[in-house]
Design a protein around this motif. Structure first.
Motif, PDB file in Angstrom:
ATOM      1  N   SER A  69      -4.155 -11.142   0.010  1.00 14.30           N
ATOM      2  CA  SER A  69      -4.876 -10.856  -1.362  1.00 14.30           C
ATOM      3  C   SER A  69      -4.046 -11.413  -2.584  1.00 14.30           C
ATOM      4  O   SER A  69      -3.139 -11.730  -2.340  1.00 14.30           O
ATOM      5  N   LYS A  70      -4.844 -11.585  -3.533  1.00 19.06           N
ATOM      6  CA  LYS A  70      -4.016 -11.922  -4.606  1.00 19.06           C
ATOM      7  C   LYS A  70      -4.029 -10.670  -5.796  1.00 19.06           C
ATOM      8  O   LYS A  70      -3.028 -11.019  -6.658  1.00 19.06           O
ATOM      9  N   SER A  71      -4.192  -9.524  -5.391  1.00 22.99           N
ATOM     10  CA  SER A  71      -4.104  -8.576  -6.229  1.00 22.99           C
ATOM     11  C   SER A  71      -3.748  -7.203  -5.272  1.00 22.99           C
ATOM     12  O   SER A  71      -4.133  -7.335  -4.034  1.00 22.99           O
ATOM     13  N   ILE A  72      -3.787  -6.156  -5.900  1.00 19.77           N
ATOM     14  CA  ILE A  72      -3.346  -4.805  -5.274  1.00 19.77           C
ATOM     15  C   ILE A  72      -4.040  -3.740  -5.807  1.00 19.77           C
ATOM     16  O   ILE A  72      -4.050  -3.823  -7.254  1.00 19.77           O
ATOM     17  N   SER A  73      -4.558  -2.902  -5.250  1.00 23.31           N
ATOM     18  CA  SER A  73      -5.214  -1.842  -5.819  1.00 23.31           C
ATOM     19  C   SER A  73      -4.338  -0.506  -6.246  1.00 23.31           C
ATOM     20  O   SER A  73      -3.229  -0.671  -5.804  1.00 23.31           O
ATOM     21  N   PHE A  74      -4.736   0.235  -7.218  1.00 23.33           N
ATOM     22  CA  PHE A  74      -3.751   1.261  -7.518  1.00 23.33           C
ATOM     23  C   PHE A  74      -3.443   2.221  -6.265  1.00 23.33           C
ATOM     24  O   PHE A  74      -2.360   2.720  -6.366  1.00 23.33           O
ATOM     25  N   LYS A  75      -4.425   2.329  -5.649  1.00 26.39           N
ATOM     26  CA  LYS A  75      -4.033   3.223  -4.517  1.00 26.39           C
ATOM     27  C   LYS A  75      -2.865   2.725  -3.330  1.00 26.39           C
ATOM     28  O   LYS A  75      -1.844   3.592  -3.201  1.00 26.39           O
ATOM     29  N   LYS A  76      -3.049   1.518  -3.219  1.00 21.09           N
ATOM     30  CA  LYS A  76      -2.036   0.886  -2.295  1.00 21.09           C
ATOM     31  C   LYS A  76      -0.769   0.669  -2.955  1.00 21.09           C
ATOM     32  O   LYS A  76       0.327   1.227  -2.446  1.00 21.09           O
ATOM     33  N   LEU A  77      -0.731   0.183  -4.240  1.00 22.32           N
ATOM     34  CA  LEU A  77       0.415   0.268  -4.988  1.00 22.32           C
ATOM     35  C   LEU A  77       1.205   1.605  -5.132  1.00 22.32           C
ATOM     36  O   LEU A  77       2.332   1.635  -4.927  1.00 22.32           O
ATOM     37  N   SER A  78       0.544   2.527  -5.521  1.00 25.81           N
ATOM     38  CA  SER A  78       0.981   4.024  -5.762  1.00 25.81           C
ATOM     39  C   SER A  78       1.574   4.586  -4.577  1.00 25.81           C
ATOM     40  O   SER A  78       2.537   4.916  -4.255  1.00 25.81           O
ATOM     41  N   TYR A  79       0.914   4.397  -3.345  1.00 28.52           N
ATOM     42  CA  TYR A  79       1.338   4.683  -1.963  1.00 28.52           C
ATOM     43  C   TYR A  79       2.664   4.189  -1.675  1.00 28.52           C
ATOM     44  O   TYR A  79       3.474   4.784  -1.247  1.00 28.52           O
ATOM     45  N   VAL A  80       2.856   2.868  -1.848  1.00 26.90           N
ATOM     46  CA  VAL A  80       4.108   2.037  -1.422  1.00 26.90           C
ATOM     47  C   VAL A  80       5.143   2.721  -2.375  1.00 26.90           C
ATOM     48  O   VAL A  80       6.050   2.757  -1.939  1.00 26.90           O
ATOM     49  N   PHE A  81       4.869   2.745  -3.435  1.00 25.33           N
ATOM     50  CA  PHE A  81       5.731   3.036  -4.800  1.00 25.33           C
ATOM     51  C   PHE A  81       6.349   4.370  -4.478  1.00 25.33           C
ATOM     52  O   PHE A  81       7.471   4.409  -4.505  1.00 25.33           O
ATOM     53  N   ASP A  82       5.607   5.124  -4.166  1.00 28.36           N
ATOM     54  CA  ASP A  82       5.966   6.737  -3.827  1.00 28.36           C
ATOM     55  C   ASP A  82       6.795   6.595  -2.753  1.00 28.36           C
ATOM     56  O   ASP A  82       7.964   7.353  -2.661  1.00 28.36           O
ATOM     57  N   ASN A  83       6.442   5.999  -1.591  1.00 23.92           N
ATOM     58  CA  ASN A  83       7.265   6.100  -0.427  1.00 23.92           C
ATOM     59  C   ASN A  83       8.394   5.374  -0.411  1.00 23.92           C
ATOM     60  O   ASN A  83       9.480   5.695   0.267  1.00 23.92           O
ATOM     61  N   VAL A  84       8.596   4.212  -1.159  1.00 23.87           N
ATOM     62  CA  VAL A  84       9.901   3.415  -1.350  1.00 23.87           C
ATOM     63  C   VAL A  84      10.859   4.301  -2.126  1.00 23.87           C
ATOM     64  O   VAL A  84      11.993   4.297  -1.746  1.00 23.87           O
ATOM     65  N   LEU A  85      10.292   4.894  -3.148  1.00 21.52           N
ATOM     66  CA  LEU A  85      11.147   5.698  -3.881  1.00 21.52           C
ATOM     67  C   LEU A  85      11.746   6.730  -2.991  1.00 21.52           C
ATOM     68  O   LEU A  85      13.167   7.187  -3.194  1.00 21.52           O
ATOM     69  N   LYS A  86      10.904   7.199  -2.041  1.00 23.30           N
ATOM     70  CA  LYS A  86      11.620   8.400  -1.438  1.00 23.30           C
ATOM     71  C   LYS A  86      12.344   7.679  -0.026  1.00 23.30           C
ATOM     72  O   LYS A  86      12.921   8.368   0.718  1.00 23.30           O
ATOM     73  N   LYS A  87      12.375   6.586  -0.012  1.00 23.49           N
ATOM     74  CA  LYS A  87      13.114   5.853   1.012  1.00 23.49           C
ATOM     75  C   LYS A  87      12.517   6.197   2.442  1.00 23.49           C
ATOM     76  O   LYS A  87      13.390   6.250   3.298  1.00 23.49           O
ATOM     77  N   ASP A  88      11.054   6.183   2.435  1.00 23.64           N
ATOM     78  CA  ASP A  88      10.657   6.416   3.459  1.00 23.64           C
ATOM     79  C   ASP A  88      10.426   5.323   4.511  1.00 23.64           C
ATOM     80  O   ASP A  88       9.647   4.520   4.295  1.00 23.64           O
ATOM     81  N   ASN A  89      11.188   5.027   5.468  1.00 25.56           N
ATOM     82  CA  ASN A  89      11.095   3.888   6.483  1.00 25.56           C
ATOM     83  C   ASN A  89       9.856   3.748   7.472  1.00 25.56           C
ATOM     84  O   ASN A  89       9.626   2.966   8.070  1.00 25.56           O
ATOM     85  N   GLU A  90       9.128   4.719   7.385  1.00 26.19           N
ATOM     86  CA  GLU A  90       7.999   5.037   8.384  1.00 26.19           C
ATOM     87  C   GLU A  90       6.648   4.750   7.413  1.00 26.19           C
ATOM     88  O   GLU A  90       5.439   5.178   7.856  1.00 26.19           O
ATOM     89  N   ILE A  91       6.491   3.718   6.622  1.00 27.29           N
ATOM     90  CA  ILE A  91       5.342   3.380   5.646  1.00 27.29           C
ATOM     91  C   ILE A  91       4.538   2.042   6.281  1.00 27.29           C
ATOM     92  O   ILE A  91       3.796   1.684   5.578  1.00 27.29           O
ATOM     93  N   SER A  92       4.786   1.739   7.414  1.00 31.75           N
ATOM     94  CA  SER A  92       4.207   0.473   7.902  1.00 31.75           C
ATOM     95  C   SER A  92       2.822   0.739   8.136  1.00 31.75           C
ATOM     96  O   SER A  92       2.186  -0.559   8.263  1.00 31.75           O
ATOM     97  N   SER A  93       2.383   1.788   8.368  1.00 29.00           N
ATOM     98  CA  SER A  93       0.838   2.257   8.481  1.00 29.00           C
ATOM     99  C   SER A  93       0.538   3.269   7.673  1.00 29.00           C
ATOM    100  O   SER A  93       1.285   4.203   7.451  1.00 29.00           O
ATOM    101  N   VAL A  94      -0.918   3.322   7.412  1.00 33.43           N
ATOM    102  CA  VAL A  94      -1.460   4.358   6.539  1.00 33.43           C
ATOM    103  C   VAL A  94      -1.724   5.494   7.435  1.00 33.43           C
ATOM    104  O   VAL A  94      -2.460   5.534   8.498  1.00 33.43           O
ATOM    105  N   LYS A  95      -0.978   6.608   7.156  1.00 38.48           N
ATOM    106  CA  LYS A  95      -1.380   8.149   7.964  1.00 38.48           C
ATOM    107  C   LYS A  95      -2.784   8.281   7.550  1.00 38.48           C
ATOM    108  O   LYS A  95      -3.321   8.086   6.513  1.00 38.48           O
ATOM    109  N   LYS A  96      -3.413   9.076   8.582  1.00 38.29           N
ATOM    110  CA  LYS A  96      -4.775   9.576   8.062  1.00 38.29           C
ATOM    111  C   LYS A  96      -4.962  10.555   6.845  1.00 38.29           C
ATOM    112  O   LYS A  96      -5.656  10.604   6.339  1.00 38.29           O
TER     113      LYS A  96
END
Length: 146
Positions: A36-63
């Motif tokens: 992609s050339k851009s990213i949606s708010f949903k994806k960006l905020s999901y990654v942002f939140d989990n990286v801030l928490k230093k969650d190493n298990e964000i390689s796939s989206v949970k249901k």
């Protein structure tokens, strides 16, 4: 933007936190776009939140995704990153996506070259979530309208 960071980023000055937050946003845009050339708010905020928490298990989206404080750090970081011209917002129909600018890319490169914030960067680089994974479920916050 002039970046002034102390050795260990532990002075807890708000500016240090915003540099970390902007770095996470920009690094996510640099390393997690895929084709992609851009990213949606949903994806960006999901990654942002989990990286801030230093969650190493964000390689796939949970249901089921839990809500987070979108009004807090993420929103302020987006506004500041946009004001500093590190990111741009793109409007595509009824959706708003975020793209990295040259200034944002330079910010990531500068911090990366210094070897700082590597714990956040390592998590971001391991994240492999497709944009399509964010289209078939609701997130428990106001981002659902985007």
């Amino acid at each position: 933007m002039q970046i002034i960071l102390n050795e260990n980023l532990r002075d807890y000055h708000p500016d240090s936190f915003y540099v970390i937050h902007i770095f996470i946003l920009c690094a996510t845009l640099k390393y997690c776009l895929g084709t992609s050339k851009s990213i949606s708010f949903k994806k960006l905020s999901y990654v942002f939140d989990n990286v801030l928490k230093k969650d190493n298990e964000i390689s796939s989206v949970k249901k089921t995704l839990l809500p987070w404080d979108i009004e807090g750090n993420f929103r302020r970081a987006l506004l500041l990153a946009n004001a500093e011209k590190c990111i741009n917002f793109l409007s595509k129909g009824s959706k708003i996506n975020v793209v990295l600018t040259d200034i944002g890319e330079n910010l990531v490169a500068e911090i990366e070259n210094r070897g700082q914030l590597s714990s956040y960067l390592n998590i971001i680089k391991k994240t492999n979530i497709k944009e399509a994974d964010f289209t078939h479920f609701e997130i428990g916050c106001s981002l659902n309208e985007y």
